[in-house]
Design an enzyme around this catalytic site. Structure first.
Site, short mmCIF file in Angstrom:
data_model
loop_
_atom_site.label_atom_id
_atom_site.label_comp_id
_atom_site.label_asym_id
_atom_site.label_seq_id
_atom_site.Cartn_x
_atom_site.Cartn_y
_atom_site.Cartn_z
N SER A 190 0.84 -1.19 0.00
CA SER A 190 0.00 0.00 0.00
C SER A 190 0.88 1.24 0.00
CB SER A 190 -0.90 0.03 1.23
OG SER A 190 -1.57 1.28 1.35
N TYR A 203 -2.32 -0.07 10.25
CA TYR A 203 -2.40 -0.55 8.88
C TYR A 203 -1.16 -0.14 8.09
CZ TYR A 203 -4.07 -0.99 4.04
OH TYR A 203 -4.19 -1.30 2.69
#
Length: 299
Positions: A190, A203
């Site tokens: 990501s 995250y």
């Protein structure tokens, strides 16, 4: 499909919306089949070139979002596909029906990839079904925004890392005895793993770990001629977004890119094909393909 029909089909699909309409908030994990503005995983204009013919691929989180786009793309390229998913059974059924309608081979198993016992069973099921595994796509992930690190509970922290990081260790360890020279492991990272995110601290940290895992595993498996790479998406419109963000964030999702829009899962699929296709990427390992609408990354 002839070119005229392909053009008409593309004209009727909002592949590049300027903004995403606010959705009803979904439960976590998000369910694609209840979304009003559905992600685009296939526009029907591409039939594939059998670049992955004879290969068997496992894609975690393959029922929706990026995983669904990759599963359909791999099937079009001739791969036998196996997907894992959680409780989004309707999404899995739709993905399987789509691939079967294309004449592809598809099987699935539901469970928690953060559980090492399930990961061992998952790999065993792939081998039992296809007799081989050539491509492992570690794509399953989850996120839970919080206003402060003080609001991230121990349980959330562990759950995020179990799904996003531990699962990759478990699956690689279970799959490795079956992988052969030329096999490919592709991890979904990501942009937040590089940029950071104040509302997604756990995250972002887990996705940064994926980058370190990818590079280290590539070194470890180089002598076995098994390639390990990463695709690092930016703002991609998937069920994860409306299920974790409020309406204001959803309505402007992707506006901070050079293209001023969110990306679609379809726009990532070719990168996963490229990294899986040995003829194209045989000299590429430990690398990251950034697909983020122009959010420049220095790695």
């Amino acid at each position: 499909m002839n070119s005229d029909n392909s053009e008409k089909l593309r004209d009727n699909i909002p592949l590049y919306p300027e903004h995403i309409e606010p959705e009803q908030l979904l439960t976590r994990p998000g369910k694609e089949f209840v979304m009003e503005t559905k992600p685009i995983y296939d526009d029907g204009s591409f039939r594939g070139f059998n670049r992955l013919e004879g290969k068997a691929a496992l894609i975690t989180g393959g029922d929706s979002g990026i995983g669904r786009a990759v599963a359909v793309a791999y099937a079009k390229e001739g791969a036998k596909v196996f997907i894992s998913h959680k409780e989004e059974c309707e999404d899995a059924r739709q993905t399987m029906a789509n691939i079967k309608s294309l004449g592809g081979e598809i099987a699935s198993l539901d469970g928690e990839v953060g559980d090492p016992a399930f990961c061992a069973r998952l790999i065993a099921e792939v081998i039992n079904c296809y007799g081989q595994i050539d491509i492992l796509v570690n794509n399953a992930g989850e996120q839970h925004p919080q206003e402060s690190i003080l609001e991230i509970s121990d349980e959330q922290l562990e759950q995020t890392f179990r799904t996003n990081v531990f699962s990759m260790f478990y699956l690689v360890k279970a799959a490795l005895p079956h992988l052969k020279p030329g096999s490919s492991i592709i991890n979904t990272g990501s942009v937040t793993g590089y940029r950071g995110s104040p509302k997604l601290i756990d995250y972002a940290a887990s996705k940064a770990a994926v980058t370190g895992f990818t590079r280290s595993l590539a070194i470890d498996l180089a002598d076995k001629k098994i390639r390990v790479n990463q695709v690092s998406p930016g703002p991609i419109w998937t069920p994860l977004i409306p299920s974790t963000f409020g309406e204001e964030r959803v309505a402007t999702f992707g506006d901070n890119t050079l293209f001023k829009r969110a990306g679609q899962p379809l726009e990532l699929a070719e990168a996963y094909i490229f990294l899986a296709w040995e003829r194209a990427s045989s000299y590429i390992t430990g690398q990251t393909i950034h697909i983020n609408g122009g959010n420049f990354i220095s790695s």
